[in-house]
Structures are given as C-alpha cells and as structure tokens.
Write a protein that holds these residues in place. Structure first.
Motif, mmCIF file in Angstrom:
data_model
loop_
_atom_site.group_PDB
_atom_site.id
_atom_site.type_symbol
_atom_site.label_atom_id
_atom_site.label_comp_id
_atom_site.label_asym_id
_atom_site.label_seq_id
_atom_site.Cartn_x
_atom_site.Cartn_y
_atom_site.Cartn_z
ATOM 1 N N SER A 188 0.858 -1.186 0.000
ATOM 2 C CA SER A 188 0.000 0.000 0.000
ATOM 3 C C SER A 188 0.894 1.235 0.000
ATOM 4 N N SER A 189 0.440 2.251 -0.726
ATOM 5 C CA SER A 189 1.279 3.425 -0.947
ATOM 6 C C SER A 189 0.716 4.608 -0.190
ATOM 7 N N ASP A 190 1.620 5.492 0.292
ATOM 8 C CA ASP A 190 1.146 6.712 0.939
ATOM 9 C C ASP A 190 1.161 7.879 -0.049
ATOM 10 N N LYS A 191 1.336 7.587 -1.361
ATOM 11 C CA LYS A 191 1.372 8.594 -2.439
ATOM 12 C C LYS A 191 2.565 9.518 -2.330
ATOM 13 N N LYS A 192 3.472 9.258 -1.402
ATOM 14 C CA LYS A 192 4.677 10.092 -1.325
ATOM 15 C C LYS A 192 5.896 9.228 -1.573
#
Lengths: 692, 437
Positions: free
Chosen positions: B355-359
């Motif tokens: 899962s990505s934190d978009k950063k």
C-alpha cells in the motif's frame, strides 16, 4: 561528395518523391511564420549585428512588419558600434548593413570618421575578408548618403590586389598564405569587386572586368547538380573550419554575381537554366530550421528576383492530386521565386504521359484559361483520355510580350507529376466453395463489398474456395489495384495472405485447400476472411471482413511444421499478479477444557483412595526416631524428598532442564547423605528389635 | 597559458569518468549525445527536434557518420551517454565505430535512437537487427496505406501515412493524449514475437502493407497490417533504451509543422502529432520518465524498529520501501497501486500488494509463514514502459525454540494431575512405610 549528394536527396525526398518530375513551391506563408520563430531576439536584442542584419533583411524581403522595438534596439547597437573607435571593419560593415534597412540617424562626424577608417583599412588590407568588409562598408555609406566622399583613388590597384587571390578554376583564396580555394570566397570576391567598381573615381580597365567574367564562367563549370535539376556550389570539406555548407556557399556566389551584374553594363552571358537551377536549389531546401540558412535562402531568392541576368519563373500547383469523381480542375499558378506577380502569360499543357511508360502523349497541346480572380491558370475538364492513375504532365510558359523574354526566364518545359483518382466501381463480387475434382459448386454467396458481410462457409481439405470480383474505372476501363489481398486468420491468430490475381477484367482467387494443408499447419477450425483492395488512384479503397469459413483439415502428421509463435499482447505481459497468502497449519484439535478439568479431578481420586486406605489400616508414626540426631536426619530426609518433588512442580511451571538438574544435583547429594543416615539408623533399630 | 591548459586537461581527465557514464541514479544529469548525420543539412531541416532536445539540457554533438575522427569511447570511457543515428544511407561509419561498437555502447546501458529511411543502407539495417527489429528486406519497399493515408494536395501515392495506433502507456507517451495523427513516410519493420523487450509504439493500420509503390505485386508482401511497426522501442535488461523507426522525415521540421488530415476523416488538424509524439518519446528514451529507483528498504517485527537478523515462524512483520521516479530534474515519488512484495523460498509463500502513501513510501505487514528456511523479500516490479525494479533481500526464518512452545496446555492437565498426585502419594507413603509400626 556522393555522400553529401545522397544526404541532400533525402531532404529532397521530403519535398517530393517522384522520379522524373519535381515540384517546387514558391515562398509562402509558412516561411513567414517560421521567420518569426527563428529570428526571435533574446531579451530584446540579437547576439551580434550580423544576426540583427539577417533578421531585418529577412523581414524586409518577406514583407513582415518590423516590430518597432526591434528597430529601436538595432539602432542603439548600430550607433554604439559606429561611435566606438575600437570597432573593427567587420563590425562597421554589419552595422552599416543593418542601418541600410533600419535607417537610423548616424552622427555626421562619426560617419566621416568611419570613412577615413575604412579607407585606411582598404589600403592596409591583406586578406580577402579585410577587403570585403572595408570595401563593403564604403559602398554602404555611398548608398546611404550621396554627399559623402567615398571614392577610392587607387581603385584599379585595389581591384588587382583582390584579383590576386583568384585561382585558375574560378575560385578564390581567403589570403595569400592559405592555399585552399573556395567558391564561398569567390562569391565574396565578386561582391568586393563590384564594390570597387562602384567606388572607383575613374573608369576601371575593361580588360580587368572581362577577366573577372571569365572567372565567373569557370566557376560555373564547377557547379554541382541534383537529379531534379537543382544546381548548387559546394566546397570540399577540408577540416570543417571554414566550410560553410552548400546553402551558404551558393548564396555567397549568387550575391556576388548579382552585385557584379548590377555594376557592369555588359551582359554576363549566363544561361538561364543555370539561374533556374539555382532557384530550384533554394526552393528545394524547403523551410530551413536554421536562422543562417533561412536568411541565405531568402536573401538569395531576393537576389534571383531582382537580378539583372534573368528572373526565373516558377510553376506552382495548389493540388496535383485530382479526383475524376469530384471533377477537379487542374490549376496552375505562375510566380517568381518569392511568389510575386508576373507579367501576362499563358500556360500551355504540352503533353501528358502515363508514368512509367514511354508512349506518346495522351493529350493534345492546349492552353489553360486564366482566371483573374484567383490568379490561376485553369484546365476545367481533364481530357477524356486521362483515366485514374499517375501521370507526368508537361507544361510550357508562353510570355505575351517579347520584351519580357529578356527579363524573365521561363525554362523550356516543366514536368509535373499528377495523380488522378476516382471512385472505382466494384461489381459481381461473389464467394463460393467448390468440389475440387468436379468443380461443381457446393455453396455460392453474393458479396456486397461496400457494406457489411457475415458470410459463413464450411469446407474440407478436398474442396476449394473461390472469390471473384470486377473493378471498373470511372471511364469504364478495367482497373488493376496495387493492393488486392485476401487474408485468412485462424482462431489462434495465424494469418495467411494471398494476392488476388486478375485475368482481364475479372479478379479471381481460387484456394485449393488440398495444396494448402501444410501451409495452414493442419489447423482446423474457424478462419476469418478479410479482403483488402486499395490503390493510390482508388478513392474507395476498402478493407472488409467477409465472414468466416469453417475448415476441416486432416490431423497433422508427426513431422508437420509447427505454426510460428504469435506475438504476446504487451499489456497482458505485465501487470500485477494474483495475491498469495500462506495457508498456516491448522492447530491440533483439543478436547474442551471442562473435560480436561473433569479428568484432572479423576486423577486426584486414587490419591484420596490411598489416603483413606492408609487411615483404615491405622497407619501411625510410632517408629519415628526419638533421639534428636536421627530425628533431625529424618526431618531433613523428608524435607529433601519434598524439595525434589517441589522442584518437579517448578520444572513444569517455570524452570528449564538445566536449572532443574543443577538444583536436583545439589538436593540429591544431601538426600543421599541424610537418607543413608536415617535408613541405616532405622535398619539398626529394627535389627536390634529382631535380635531382642 | 600552458599551465591553464594543464589544469584544464587534468580536471577533464578526473571528471571524465563521472561525466560520461550511462544513465545512473547517482548522476542522472550530464547528458551528452552524439548525433551522426549523413549531411549537415539535416541539422537545419530537423532543427525543431534538435532544439527541443537542447532546450531540455542535452548537449548535442553533430558529426558526419563517415567522419574519420568519431569515436564512442576513449581510454575505456564512453564519451557520450546517448547516440542518435540520423544517417540512413551510411555504408560504413568513420573512425572506430561499427555495429559491434554500437552494440557494446548499448550493452553498457547507453541509449540509442535509430532512424532509417527508404534505401536504408545494410549497415543501418544491421543495427536494426541487433536492436531486435527487422526492416523490410526489399530496398525500395515503403509502407503504403490506401485507407489510412494523410490527405495531401501534392502527394498521391499514399506513402505518407497518418497513423494513430499508439501503444497505450502514459509513461511512454506522456499523460497528454496525442490528438493529431502522426505523419510517417518510410520503411516498416517487424518485431520478433519471441523478443519480449521490443514494443511497438506506433503500429500501422490493418490495411497497410510494405511494398514498392512502383512495381506490381505478385507475391504477398512480407509485412502487412498491424504487424508492421512504424516506431518501436526497446528497453534492454540493463535499462538502456532504444528507439527504432523507419522514417527519418518524421523528425523533420516539415512534418512537425505540417497540418494533417487522415483520409476518410473530416477533422483537419492544424499540426501533426509528430512533435508531441517524438518529444514525449524522447523523454522516455532519455530516462526523463519511467526510470525508477528504490531506496530505504526496511523490515522489522511489528512494534519494533530494528531490523532483526532472522525471523521466527509466525512472527508479524512490517516491510517498507521507498520508490522514486526520475523526472528529468529531480526524483519524484512514484505513485502506483501495483507494487508487489513476495516472501519467497523456491516459490512465493506470500505475495502481497504494497500500500502506498502517495509520497513514494510503499509498505505492508504480514505474518511469517510457519515454514522455516532461508527466505527472500522480493520486489519484482515490471510495468509497461518503466524500468524493472528487482530487489531481493535474504532473510532466514527459524522454528520455535524449545522454550517457546506452549507450557500450560489444559488438555494435558490430567497427565500433570496424575503425576503430581502420584508424587504426593509417594511422599505420604514414605512416612507410612518408614515409621509405621
């Protein structure tokens, strides 16, 4: 040279790819928009006065309204250069050149100073470029103000010293210690000579001018040629240091030639087709993307347009693809290279030839009508003999007034590639499955190639498939398209392509599946059929899915070739994979806790029974030693046993084996000692009892 | 003066190894490009393309292809980061360059753009073959399309193609949709189906074929339909990127500026898509897009922060990695939702999407399987157009220690109870046996 020629041909291919006939378009609006893109000053000013001049000159020729700020900044740098005493002859030359267009006001005193400096530079010049800049500067001053005294006293001497750089092949050297001769330098030298002639206070010796004319003719002997008739000058690439490229070189020669022709009264006797060839060269390079090339192209074309030798006329065509169905008319425009107006003339269509064949002309010579509103010469209806296909039309220009013949050069004949297109009628298209031995028709279906088809057929390897259709041109002749393919695609995406051949009017293909079994890799199943008919002259080229055929082919023998691998879809090759989670071993099944506790209770019962049994037996402790020492040993012995048992409990609850064994060793030692003492005491007591 | 020269040469020789390497995450700038031409006129006729490259900070060096002084490397160091071959008719390169030198150049991770044209020389075809594409062998063949051609007033042989069959990939062609078709005139090529590194970026339409437009066809042409590739790219396993096309003129100013109307379509585009298409794809070729790097790979037990030397079966662990994409000027966080982690021993035991934190930070947590052995954390990220990320980190997993098993099992209480009651009985019995009279 061959390499450079080949390279340029690549460029020319961009312009036109036809073999025999080439099209040249005059300068158009695309040049104007490109000029604005290429000549954009950084932060309001150009890098050098040379660039400023090139920009101003290009805008002037193309008729682009100069931006006022461009002129203002140009004027500022011009007056700076002119006013400064440290500026070189080259700087002054370009400043004056830019000024000839920008028309700024130059201080009278400063201009006097320039004249004397330039004159000094002329007399002190040692190389061709020194002469070029200083003489050029004086000529520019002369052109801008009539009152200034710019006449050269020793014009003939200067003329001779410039002439001394010339070589026997008509080229010039840059200086006396540089052995390389170049056509670029020749152009510069010609311009310098023209300047000297115009600055001369007395008439220059005619013999000098005629030797120069010989040089020009020799220079034109070394002209190089492209297949399309374009002519250009080029220098040998020595080390690339002074090499200018064909555009700059040709442009330099042309500028020199124009300047020289302007100052000599005599005719230069240059053949018009050479001039036309040069015009073709500059038009053939299209729209250059380099500011320098762009300026050279535009400036040279302007020279061609205003020269005193002859002005080439260019035929231009809004469209060379004509549709028979739409009844397009053939339109021809005539203009000079820069696209300006020409005197009244008539364009004649001399002949038309089917491309590739050397037959006689298909049409009779006829004149085109001039349409005043559009300024184009128009041939309204194409002759009946012209059907769809590609042709080479030959045009000729006839000038109405004989005096224009001397000014303009029209070329002998212009060959132009013309493509004629039209709607092709498709008839009698049908598809059938035949029995191979008898040729009897199993099933036959009509096709509508213009619309949708969903034919479904089936065949086995002993049968044949036949597809046929007819093509007719708008003039009613049979038509042979370049592309007529039948494509069969198996479910596994294996494709087979067949060229549909023709016999006379009828296009027909017969697929005998018996002979094709191996080619089809023995793959039975559904084959989609697709027909492609296309040609450059066919306006209704088509790609239709006909339907499918169910083929029943024999089983593949062992050694049969395998179908080739089919390309994998790149999108499916990547992408996330399915997630995997580990399946853990299930924990062992255990009885419910209540059951375990109940059984725990049951395990206590024997102990209770044992205690009850002991009480019933009347167990007592009468034998316990009474003397203090054995009693102590007895207590210690039982405490020791209790401790070992307790250790077992601790072993279960928290201790590990090593800790337990350590404690057990210690307890065991004590236990052995006290156990031996109390047991021997008890044994001695019972022996005493027995003996008593 | 002489001293200055000496310093210059010394500093260049020190800097040279750093300046002239292939694209690497450590030194992504400093991009020197050698452009080999048939003729210097191409500099002027294709100037829009070159200017677009120059404006993005590339240092272009133009040389004639048969210049005897050209070389790709000196003293074992490459002088350039990329090579552009705009010399379709060259029969022999000058200097020390030959096909093997070009292949070595690419093998060491450098980028290459090859443009062939009609009448392309055998040398350029050979370069194409080495790159994994086969140009049509017929020297006079061109791609012809009688349905998808560009309408033109002056060109009637349908070899000027308006193609809009692009690969669907934002990373290769940029996020902005290319509206106008691409003008193409030249030769087609085929990509081998067995080669998974070559991608067709621009394919011909199903009605296209490759043949000599001037001669009659008697046998089926070798290349037909959408199997013809007009522009192909290759991303080698070392992340070197290659562009191969059969048309030099598609890079020309004329095609960049020309309007385009596809036959059968009413929309007339003011400007062809060539400039957008070729500029965007050059960004990809020169690693300004789609080049990933992974840093800060971390894993630890849940609730801890230090990385253990090994895990025990059934441990809960957390794994995190940061992934960045090079944007031409800086490393930007890479945003995707399909980066996957494998916990791998012979085959993946756990495969989980991070899962990505978009950063740029990708993380997940999972339970170590109840199988012990030497495992690997593996991130194998392969996506169309992106460089492949392949991270692996070995980590052993051990079983429970002897004292880590469960100690008080209720089901075993009867056994314990029996043992302890036996012991209690023994204790009492010892008194009864010894002292009872």
């Amino acid at each position: 040279m061959a390499r450079r020629l080949a390279g340029f041909l690549v460029l020319l291919l961009v312009v036109s790819i036809c073999e025999a006939a080439f099209l040249f378009q005059p300068i158009s609006d695309s040049h104007r928009s490109t000029a604005l893109e290429l000549f954009t000053p950084d932060h309001g000013s150009f890098k050098s006065l040379e660039e400023t001049y090139e920009a101003l000159r290009t805008f002037q020729i193309l008729g682009i309204e100069k931006k006022p700020d461009l002129t203002a900044t140009a004027c500022r740098s011009i007056s700076e250069t002119v006013g400064s005493s440290s500026s070189t002859a080259k700087d002054l030359f370009y400043a004056l050149k830019a000024n000839s267009i920008a028309e700024c006001k130059i201080d009278k005193k400063a201009s006097k100073g320039i004249i004397s400096r330039l004159k000094a530079a002329v007399s002190g010049a040692s190389s061709l470029l020194d002469f070029y800049y200083s003489v050029g500067g004086l000529v520019l001053i002369k052109d801008q103000s009539s009152e200034a005294d710019v006449h050269l006293a020793d014009a003939e001497g200067v003329f001779r010293s410039v002439k001394a750089f010339s070589q026997s092949d008509g080229r010039w050297r840059y200086s006396s210690n540089n052995p390389e001769s170049s056509a670029f330098a020749a152009g510069i030298a010609l311009e310098t000579h023209a300047g000297i002639v115009s600055l001369a206070s007395s008439e220059i010796d005619q013999s000098l001018i005629s030797t120069l004319k010989n040089d020009i003719i020799k220079l034109f002997d070394s002209i190089e040629k492209y297949d399309d008739g374009a002519l250009y000058f080029d220098d040998k690439l020595v080390d690339g240091h002074e090499y200018q490229g064909p555009v700059s070189t040709t442009s330099s020669v042309l500028r020199g030639l124009t300047a020289f022709a302007a100052v000599t009264a005599e005719n230069l006797n240059l053949p018009g087709d050479k001039i036309l060839g040069l015009a073709k060269f500059f038009l053939g390079i299209g729209v250059p993307g380099d500011a320098k090339d762009f300026f050279n192209q535009i400036d040279s074309l302007a020279c061609l347009e205003s020269n005193r030798v002859s002005i080439p006329l260019i035929l231009s065509f809004p469209s060379t693809v004509l549709s028979l169905t739409r009844k397009d008319s053939l339109k021809v425009g005539v203009s000079t290279v820069l696209g300006s107006e020409v005197p009244s003339l008539t364009v004649k269509l001399v002949g038309a030839f089917s491309s590739g064949s050397k037959d006689a002309s298909l049409v009779e010579s006829q004149e085109l009508n001039f349409d005043k509103t559009s300024g184009l010469h128009i041939l309204n209806d194409l002759p009946k003999s012209i059907d769809v296909g590609s042709y080479t039309f030959v045009f000729e220009i006839v000038l109405h007034e004989p005096k224009h013949e001397e000014v303009y050069f029209k070329g002998s004949q212009t060959k132009v590639p013309i493509s004629v297109t039209g709607l092709i009628k498709i008839e009698n298209s049908e598809i059938a499955v035949l029995d191979s031995d008898l040729g009897s028709i199993e099933s036959q279906k009509k096709l509508d190639l213009a619309g949708k088809n969903a034919i479904s057929l089936s065949a086995n390897h002993l049968q044949m498939l036949r597809l046929s259709f007819q093509l007719t041109t708008p003039r009613g002749r049979s038509f042979k398209p370049h592309q007529a393919f039948l494509k069969l695609r198996h479910e596994s995406k294996v494709e087979h392509i067949f060229v549909v051949g023709n016999s006379g009017k009828q296009f027909e293909i017969v697929l005998n599946f018996l002979g094709l079994v191996e080619k089809f890799f023995y793959l039975s199943g559904k084959y989609d059929m697709e027909l492609t008919v296309g040609d450059a002259a066919m306006e209704n080229s088509l790609l239709v899915a006909i339907g499918h055929i169910e083929l029943d082919l024999p089983e593949a023998p062992e050694k049969a070739p395998r179908p080739p691998p089919q390309p994998v879809d790149p999108y499916s090759r990547y992408g996330p994979k399915a997630e995997i989670t580990h399946i853990f071993r299930a924990p062992e099944k255990r009885p419910p806790q209540e059951l375990s506790l109940a059984f725990l209770g049951l395990t206590i019962l024997p102990l209770l029974g044992f205690l009850i049994g002991l009480l019933r037996l009347g167990v007592n402790l009468k034998n316990f030693p009474t003397k203090p020492l054995p009693a102590t040993f007895a207590v210690l012995f039982h405490v020791g046993i209790g401790a070992v048992l307790l250790l077992c409990v601790f072993f279960w609850v928290k201790l590990d084996l090593f800790q337990t064994l350590k404690i057990l060793g210690f307890l065991g030692g004590i236990l052995v000692f006290v156990g031996h003492r109390i047991l021997s005491h008890l044994a001695a007591a019972s022996a005493k009892l027995k003996s008593a | 003066m002489g001293k200055l020269w000496l310093i210059c040469i010394a500093s260049i020789s020190i800097l040279l190894p750093f300046l002239c390497n292939a694209f690497s995450p450590e030194t992504p700038t400093d991009r020197r490009v050698l452009v080999l031409l048939d003729d210097f006129a191409i500099m002027s006729s294709h100037s829009l393309y070159f200017n677009a490259l120059k404006s993005r900070g590339f240092d272009l060096e133009f040389k004639l292809a048969d210049d005897p002084k050209i070389a790709l490397q000196r003293y074992g160091q490459y002088l350039y980061d990329a090579l552009i071959l705009f010399c379709p008719s060259v029969e022999r390169f000058g200097g020390s360059i030959d096909v093997a030198a070009i292949v070595n150049f690419v093998d060491s991770g450098h980028d290459l753009i090859v443009a062939a044209d009609v009448n392309a020389s055998d040398l350029i075809r050979e370069v194409g073959t080495e790159c994994g594409v086969d140009f049509d062998e017929d020297p006079s063949a061109m791609v012809i399309d009688h349905i998808g051609y560009a309408v033109s007033g002056t060109e009637g042989d349908h070899t000027l193609i308006a193609s809009d069959d692009f690969i669907k990939s934002d990373v290769i062609l940029g996020g902005k949709k290319i509206e106008a078709p691409i003008l193409f005139r030249g030769i087609g090529h085929a990509v081998s189906p067995a080669n998974s590194l070559v991608l067709k970026v621009l394919s011909a339409s199903p009605s296209a074929y490759s043949a000599n437009p001037k001669s009659k066809l008697s046998t089926p042409p070798p290349l037909t339909g959408s199997a013809i590739s007009l522009v192909s790219i290759v991303q080698a396993r070392n992340n070197a990127r290659l562009l191969i096309t059969g048309s030099l003129s598609m890079f020309s100013n004329r095609f960049f500026r020309s309007g385009v109307q596809k036959a059968g379509s009413q929309t007339k585009h003011e400007k062809s898509g060539n400039e957008q298409f070729l500029t965007e794809i050059s960004k990809w070729i020169f690693h300004e897009r789609g080049h990933l790097k992974a840093v800060n790979v971390k894993h630890h037990r849940v609730g801890e922060t230090d990385e253990p030397a090994l895990y025990r079966i059934n441990d809960e662990l957390e794994y995190a990695v940061e992934i960045y994409e090079w944007s031409g000027t800086s490393w930007e966080p890479y945003v995707a939702n399909d980066v996957q982690l494998q916990f791998y021993m012979m085959s993946p035991y756990v495969l989980k999407t991070l899962s990505s934190d978009k950063k740029g930070l990708y993380s997940t947590s999972f339970k170590v399987p109840d199988v012990y052995g030497v495992f690997q954390f593996k991130v194998e990220h392969q996506k169309l157009g992106y460089t492949s990320l392949s991270l692996s980190k070995q980590i052993p997993v051990r079983p429970y220690r002897h004292n880590e098993y469960e100690r008080f099992i209720p089901a075993a209480y009867p056994y314990y109870g029996a043992a302890f009651s036996m012991m209690a009985g023994f204790f009492i019995f010892s008194f009864a046996h010894l002292y009872s009279k």
